[in-house]
Design a protein around this motif. Sequence first.
Motif, PDB file in Angstrom:
ATOM      1  N   TRP A 183       0.869  -1.172   0.000  1.00  0.00           N
ATOM      2  CA  TRP A 183       0.000   0.000   0.000  1.00  0.00           C
ATOM      3  C   TRP A 183       0.902   1.216   0.000  1.00  0.00           C
ATOM      4  N   SER A 184       0.594   2.163  -0.802  1.00  0.00           N
ATOM      5  CA  SER A 184       1.408   3.374  -0.870  1.00  0.00           C
ATOM      6  C   SER A 184       0.519   4.578  -0.655  1.00  0.00           C
ATOM      7  N   GLY A 185       0.672   5.162   0.506  1.00  0.00           N
ATOM      8  CA  GLY A 185      -0.049   6.397   0.797  1.00  0.00           C
ATOM      9  C   GLY A 185       0.849   7.585   0.507  1.00  0.00           C
ATOM     10  N   PRO A 186       0.349   8.752   0.773  1.00  0.00           N
ATOM     11  CA  PRO A 186       1.179   9.941   0.529  1.00  0.00           C
ATOM     12  C   PRO A 186       2.360   9.966   1.500  1.00  0.00           C
ATOM     13  N   GLY A 187       3.475  10.398   1.027  1.00  0.00           N
ATOM     14  CA  GLY A 187       4.674  10.546   1.849  1.00  0.00           C
ATOM     15  C   GLY A 187       5.220  11.949   1.701  1.00  0.00           C
ATOM     16  N   TYR A 188       5.938  12.384   2.686  1.00  0.00           N
ATOM     17  CA  TYR A 188       6.561  13.698   2.582  1.00  0.00           C
ATOM     18  C   TYR A 188       7.870  13.687   3.350  1.00  0.00           C
ATOM     19  N   GLY A 189       8.714  14.593   2.975  1.00  0.00           N
ATOM     20  CA  GLY A 189       9.998  14.773   3.651  1.00  0.00           C
ATOM     21  C   GLY A 189      10.057  16.161   4.249  1.00  0.00           C
ATOM     22  N   GLU A 190      10.697  16.261   5.397  1.00  0.00           N
ATOM     23  CA  GLU A 190      10.856  17.555   6.060  1.00  0.00           C
ATOM     24  C   GLU A 190      12.332  17.736   6.386  1.00  0.00           C
ATOM     25  N   THR A 191      12.889  18.869   5.968  1.00  0.00           N
ATOM     26  CA  THR A 191      14.299  19.165   6.222  1.00  0.00           C
ATOM     27  C   THR A 191      14.383  20.304   7.223  1.00  0.00           C
ATOM     28  N   ARG A 192      15.173  20.069   8.260  1.00  0.00           N
ATOM     29  CA  ARG A 192      15.406  21.105   9.276  1.00  0.00           C
ATOM     30  C   ARG A 192      16.894  21.434   9.280  1.00  0.00           C
ATOM     31  N   THR A 193      17.175  22.706   9.540  1.00  0.00           N
ATOM     32  CA  THR A 193      18.554  23.169   9.620  1.00  0.00           C
ATOM     33  C   THR A 193      18.862  23.517  11.065  1.00  0.00           C
ATOM     34  N   TYR A 194      19.975  22.988  11.558  1.00  0.00           N
ATOM     35  CA  TYR A 194      20.415  23.239  12.928  1.00  0.00           C
ATOM     36  C   TYR A 194      21.741  23.997  12.889  1.00  0.00           C
ATOM     37  N   ASP A 195      21.793  25.114  13.587  1.00  0.00           N
ATOM     38  CA  ASP A 195      23.026  25.884  13.720  1.00  0.00           C
ATOM     39  C   ASP A 195      23.703  25.481  15.022  1.00  0.00           C
TER      40      ASP A 195
END
Length: 185
Positions: A117-129
């Motif tokens: 089963w393939s539902g919607p996927g998403y990626g989230e990128t965070r930047t850490y200083d």
Amino acid sequence: MRTRLLLPLLLLLAACQTVHLERDFDPERNFSAYRSWSWQEPALQYRPADPRLKSDLTEQRVRSAVADQLDQRGLRQAPSGKPGDLKVQVWLIVDQRQEQVTTYSGGYWNNPWYGYWSGPGYGETRTYDYRVGTLQIDFLDARDGKLVWRGSAQQTLRDGPYNPTERTRMIRETVAKVLSQYPPS
């Protein structure tokens, strides 16, 4: 949910960050011949020359820690006005760095009885200083002015505030770790 778990994990890893030690030296030098030392002025160099970092208090702490550690290793500070066998200079370097972390959520699910089963996927990128501090100690031969030994410690710095006791402890521990590599064997 994953992103909520990621931030504490990153903070925990940053808190457990170990000190990265390095050293380099001239293998042709007879380190047992060095018996005394003096400061190569300016004794402590800063990069960047930030007034939040550069202070007389920091310099006093570093000078004291280095003198104590060299004394423990049998190197005596030369009397005032007389050159030692080694000239000692310390660098305190702070670099700003960034790290990007990407997390993915959703997407594929596999069950051996019902297939894929393939539902919607998403990626989230965070930047850490973050900041990385390096304490580098250089030994120069007083006769020819050449670098004969260099040791350094590098680690991720946590955000303060630091009280004077913590600062002194951190500097003493770091100097001890760097100079634990001297003399080379």
